[in-house]
Motif scaffolding. Structure first.
Motif, PDB file in Angstrom:
ATOM      1  N   ASP A 145      10.315  22.681  31.184  1.00  0.00           N
ATOM      2  CA  ASP A 145       9.724  21.387  30.856  1.00  0.00           C
ATOM      3  C   ASP A 145      10.264  20.847  29.533  1.00  0.00           C
ATOM      4  O   ASP A 145      10.270  21.539  28.507  1.00  0.00           O
ATOM      5  CB  ASP A 145       8.202  21.515  30.772  1.00  0.00           C
ATOM      6  N   GLY A 146      10.740  19.615  29.571  1.00  0.00           N
ATOM      7  CA  GLY A 146      11.216  18.960  28.362  1.00  0.00           C
ATOM      8  C   GLY A 146      12.602  19.357  27.908  1.00  0.00           C
ATOM      9  O   GLY A 146      13.065  18.913  26.852  1.00  0.00           O
ATOM     10  N   GLN A 147      13.276  20.189  28.664  1.00  0.00           N
ATOM     11  CA  GLN A 147      14.604  20.653  28.292  1.00  0.00           C
ATOM     12  C   GLN A 147      15.650  20.117  29.271  1.00  0.00           C
ATOM     13  O   GLN A 147      15.359  19.905  30.447  1.00  0.00           O
ATOM     14  CB  GLN A 147      14.660  22.177  28.281  1.00  0.00           C
ATOM     15  N   THR A 148      16.849  19.922  28.752  1.00  0.00           N
ATOM     16  CA  THR A 148      17.952  19.518  29.608  1.00  0.00           C
ATOM     17  C   THR A 148      18.454  20.725  30.378  1.00  0.00           C
ATOM     18  O   THR A 148      18.712  21.786  29.796  1.00  0.00           O
ATOM     19  CB  THR A 148      19.105  18.931  28.769  1.00  0.00           C
ATOM     20  N   ILE A 149      18.575  20.583  31.679  1.00  0.00           N
ATOM     21  CA  ILE A 149      19.025  21.713  32.499  1.00  0.00           C
ATOM     22  C   ILE A 149      20.468  22.063  32.162  1.00  0.00           C
ATOM     23  O   ILE A 149      21.332  21.193  32.040  1.00  0.00           O
ATOM     24  CB  ILE A 149      18.897  21.375  33.997  1.00  0.00           C
ATOM     25  N   SER A 150      20.717  23.331  31.997  1.00  0.00           N
ATOM     26  CA  SER A 150      22.064  23.838  31.734  1.00  0.00           C
ATOM     27  C   SER A 150      22.194  25.215  32.371  1.00  0.00           C
ATOM     28  O   SER A 150      21.200  25.832  32.760  1.00  0.00           O
ATOM     29  CB  SER A 150      22.314  23.949  30.227  1.00  0.00           C
ATOM     30  N   LEU A 151      23.415  25.693  32.467  1.00  0.00           N
ATOM     31  CA  LEU A 151      23.617  27.044  32.976  1.00  0.00           C
ATOM     32  C   LEU A 151      22.925  28.059  32.072  1.00  0.00           C
ATOM     33  O   LEU A 151      22.370  29.053  32.541  1.00  0.00           O
ATOM     34  CB  LEU A 151      25.104  27.349  33.076  1.00  0.00           C
ATOM     35  N   GLU A 152      22.971  27.799  30.791  1.00  0.00           N
ATOM     36  CA  GLU A 152      22.341  28.719  29.836  1.00  0.00           C
ATOM     37  C   GLU A 152      20.828  28.780  30.054  1.00  0.00           C
ATOM     38  O   GLU A 152      20.228  29.864  30.048  1.00  0.00           O
ATOM     39  CB  GLU A 152      22.653  28.282  28.414  1.00  0.00           C
ATOM     40  N   LEU A 153      20.197  27.612  30.243  1.00  0.00           N
ATOM     41  CA  LEU A 153      18.755  27.578  30.457  1.00  0.00           C
ATOM     42  C   LEU A 153      18.379  28.277  31.755  1.00  0.00           C
ATOM     43  O   LEU A 153      17.445  29.091  31.789  1.00  0.00           O
ATOM     44  CB  LEU A 153      18.257  26.129  30.476  1.00  0.00           C
ATOM     45  N   LEU A 154      19.083  27.980  32.832  1.00  0.00           N
ATOM     46  CA  LEU A 154      18.785  28.638  34.103  1.00  0.00           C
ATOM     47  C   LEU A 154      19.042  30.136  34.019  1.00  0.00           C
ATOM     48  O   LEU A 154      18.338  30.934  34.637  1.00  0.00           O
ATOM     49  CB  LEU A 154      19.608  28.010  35.228  1.00  0.00           C
ATOM     50  N   GLY A 155      20.048  30.526  33.241  1.00  0.00           N
ATOM     51  CA  GLY A 155      20.305  31.954  33.038  1.00  0.00           C
ATOM     52  C   GLY A 155      19.157  32.631  32.322  1.00  0.00           C
ATOM     53  O   GLY A 155      18.784  33.774  32.646  1.00  0.00           O
ATOM     54  N   ALA A 156      18.566  31.938  31.337  1.00  0.00           N
ATOM     55  CA  ALA A 156      17.421  32.498  30.612  1.00  0.00           C
ATOM     56  C   ALA A 156      16.213  32.628  31.536  1.00  0.00           C
ATOM     57  O   ALA A 156      15.466  33.619  31.476  1.00  0.00           O
ATOM     58  CB  ALA A 156      17.081  31.614  29.414  1.00  0.00           C
ATOM     59  N   TRP A 231      28.571  20.330  30.360  1.00  0.00           N
ATOM     60  CA  TRP A 231      28.769  19.512  31.545  1.00  0.00           C
ATOM     61  C   TRP A 231      30.066  18.730  31.419  1.00  0.00           C
ATOM     62  O   TRP A 231      30.410  18.243  30.344  1.00  0.00           O
ATOM     63  CB  TRP A 231      27.601  18.558  31.727  1.00  0.00           C
ATOM     64  N   CYS A 232      30.754  18.613  32.519  1.00  0.00           N
ATOM     65  CA  CYS A 232      31.993  17.844  32.576  1.00  0.00           C
ATOM     66  C   CYS A 232      31.769  16.648  33.491  1.00  0.00           C
ATOM     67  O   CYS A 232      31.376  16.808  34.650  1.00  0.00           O
ATOM     68  CB  CYS A 232      33.133  18.714  33.104  1.00  0.00           C
ATOM     69  N   SER A 233      31.997  15.436  32.968  1.00  0.00           N
ATOM     70  CA  SER A 233      31.814  14.231  33.779  1.00  0.00           C
ATOM     71  C   SER A 233      32.982  14.070  34.739  1.00  0.00           C
ATOM     72  O   SER A 233      34.143  14.234  34.354  1.00  0.00           O
ATOM     73  CB  SER A 233      31.707  13.000  32.874  1.00  0.00           C
ATOM     74  N   VAL A 234      32.658  13.738  35.978  1.00  0.00           N
ATOM     75  CA  VAL A 234      33.699  13.530  36.991  1.00  0.00           C
ATOM     76  C   VAL A 234      33.414  12.220  37.718  1.00  0.00           C
ATOM     77  O   VAL A 234      32.258  11.823  37.895  1.00  0.00           O
ATOM     78  CB  VAL A 234      33.772  14.692  38.001  1.00  0.00           C
ATOM     79  N   LEU A 257      33.384  34.820  43.463  1.00  0.00           N
ATOM     80  CA  LEU A 257      32.774  33.547  43.832  1.00  0.00           C
ATOM     81  C   LEU A 257      32.816  32.582  42.660  1.00  0.00           C
ATOM     82  O   LEU A 257      32.776  32.993  41.501  1.00  0.00           O
ATOM     83  CB  LEU A 257      31.325  33.745  44.250  1.00  0.00           C
ATOM     84  N   THR A 258      32.866  31.312  42.982  1.00  0.00           N
ATOM     85  CA  THR A 258      32.738  30.261  41.992  1.00  0.00           C
ATOM     86  C   THR A 258      31.491  29.462  42.321  1.00  0.00           C
ATOM     87  O   THR A 258      31.309  29.027  43.462  1.00  0.00           O
ATOM     88  CB  THR A 258      33.965  29.334  42.003  1.00  0.00           C
ATOM     89  N   ILE A 259      30.613  29.294  41.341  1.00  0.00           N
ATOM     90  CA  ILE A 259      29.338  28.618  41.552  1.00  0.00           C
ATOM     91  C   ILE A 259      29.315  27.352  40.712  1.00  0.00           C
ATOM     92  O   ILE A 259      29.389  27.410  39.479  1.00  0.00           O
ATOM     93  CB  ILE A 259      28.159  29.533  41.178  1.00  0.00           C
ATOM     94  N   PHE A 260      29.232  26.209  41.381  1.00  0.00           N
ATOM     95  CA  PHE A 260      29.175  24.919  40.708  1.00  0.00           C
ATOM     96  C   PHE A 260      27.743  24.386  40.741  1.00  0.00           C
ATOM     97  O   PHE A 260      27.086  24.419  41.779  1.00  0.00           O
ATOM     98  CB  PHE A 260      30.080  23.898  41.400  1.00  0.00           C
ATOM     99  N   LEU A 261      27.290  23.902  39.610  1.00  0.00           N
ATOM    100  CA  LEU A 261      26.050  23.152  39.557  1.00  0.00           C
ATOM    101  C   LEU A 261      26.437  21.709  39.268  1.00  0.00           C
ATOM    102  O   LEU A 261      27.108  21.421  38.271  1.00  0.00           O
ATOM    103  CB  LEU A 261      25.124  23.686  38.466  1.00  0.00           C
ATOM    104  N   VAL A 262      26.053  20.808  40.161  1.00  0.00           N
ATOM    105  CA  VAL A 262      26.481  19.410  40.099  1.00  0.00           C
ATOM    106  C   VAL A 262      25.257  18.507  40.006  1.00  0.00           C
ATOM    107  O   VAL A 262      24.306  18.656  40.776  1.00  0.00           O
ATOM    108  CB  VAL A 262      27.307  19.036  41.352  1.00  0.00           C
ATOM    109  N   ARG A 263      25.293  17.577  39.052  1.00  0.00           N
ATOM    110  CA  ARG A 263      24.199  16.612  38.896  1.00  0.00           C
ATOM    111  C   ARG A 263      24.739  15.199  39.102  1.00  0.00           C
ATOM    112  O   ARG A 263      25.910  14.927  38.800  1.00  0.00           O
ATOM    113  CB  ARG A 263      23.584  16.733  37.504  1.00  0.00           C
TER     114      ARG A 263
END
Length: 295
Positions: A145-156, A231-234, A257-263
């Protein structure tokens, strides 16, 4: 105590029991399996042990002489979170399916029946049970809650629940109002993808066998490490025909495996009261403990 009638109901009830008893996360599935089933059923889980059977991540089997059940698992698995989810998955078979058959074997071979009907329903239900037991939605939301989603946050968050990155990301996609998608690839081809509800409404989906976008491959080749929390903008046309996207990526060495999280940040939340309910763990039916739980 009234017995639930669904896998989600069982997972929620046991998760609430764990929290009410003052226990911390992650859920100790072994302890829960042994103690709760002993108190509530005549055919409890009497043993949780390693099995040493190659290619089988987890098993639930009835012991003929004692009339109880044994949960066993592959202790050689070194991926954080995978054993814990395996144990929860097998416990899900116990609560939901033990009246149907005397043995369940769940391993990487089930992956070959990804779109088959033979075991899909049972595996999906065991996954749903494990998801609700290990990652209760209320607590999950509190962690992000209140945090920007990132790989680091999901990892935690994955560390908190002792679940894999993939399982944790799927749980986030299940509850988030954002338009986002998880993509798992191998050898530059997509194994599967799963969109959030909002992304699904924009037809964000890439079927198995689709080539990974060339720009994403180029980014991987120039990356200096195996995980990127930035995050990398595409532009449109990469992950969606008409939507700009933000992409983050993890490389799982153990399973190649390669795991992409896309927003898709331009998509705003729209509530559809009549929208068909979906379940993130349907995408893992038949893949309960397969190789793509590696991260």
């Amino acid at each position: 105590m009234t017995e639930p009638t669904t896998p989600a109901g069982w997972g929620i009830q046991l998760s609430k029991l764990w929290i009410a008893s003052g226990q911390p996360f992650p859920v100790d599935v072994k302890l829960l399996a042994l103690e709760v089933t002993k108190q509530r059923f005549e055919d409890p889980v009497g043993l949780v042990v390693p099995h040493g059977v190659s290619g089988i991540d987890g098993m639930l089997s009835k012991r003929a002489k004692k009339g109880d059940w044994c949960i066993s698992y592959d202790e050689s698995v070194t991926v954080p979170g995978r054993i814990n989810f395996t144990l929860a998955h097998e416990l899900g078979h116990y609560f939901c399916h033990r009246q149907r058959q005397a043995e369940f074997r769940c391993g990487q071979g089930a992956m070959l029946d990804y779109y088959g009907d033979a075991s899909r329903k049972l595996e999906k239900e065991a996954n749903v049970f494990a998801s609700y037991l290990l990652m209760p939605a209320t607590d999950f939301r509190q962690q992000i809650d209140g945090q920007t989603i990132s790989l680091e946050l999901l990892g935690a968050v994955a560390d908190r629940y002792e679940t894999s990155f993939t399982a944790t990301a799927l749980k986030w996609l299940e509850i988030t109002p954002e338009a986002a998608m998880l993509v798992v690839a191998r050898d530059e081809f997509i194994c599967w993808s799963y969109p959030s509800r909002q992304a699904s409404s924009k037809r964000a989906y890439l079927p198995p066998g689709t080539e990974v976008p060339a720009t994403a491959i180029e980014r991987l080749q120039t990356a200096t490490n195996h995980s990127g929390n930035n995050w990398c903008s595409v532009p449109p046309g990469v992950w969606h025909p008409s939507l700009e996207a933000e992409e983050a990526v993890i490389v799982s060495d153990q399973f190649e495996l390669t795991i992409f999280l896309v927003r898709f940040p331009s998509v705003r939340e729209v509530v559809h009261e009549e929208e068909t309910e979906h379940d993130s763990f349907d995408v893992l039916a038949g893949l309960a403990q397969g190789f793509d739980w590696g991260r």
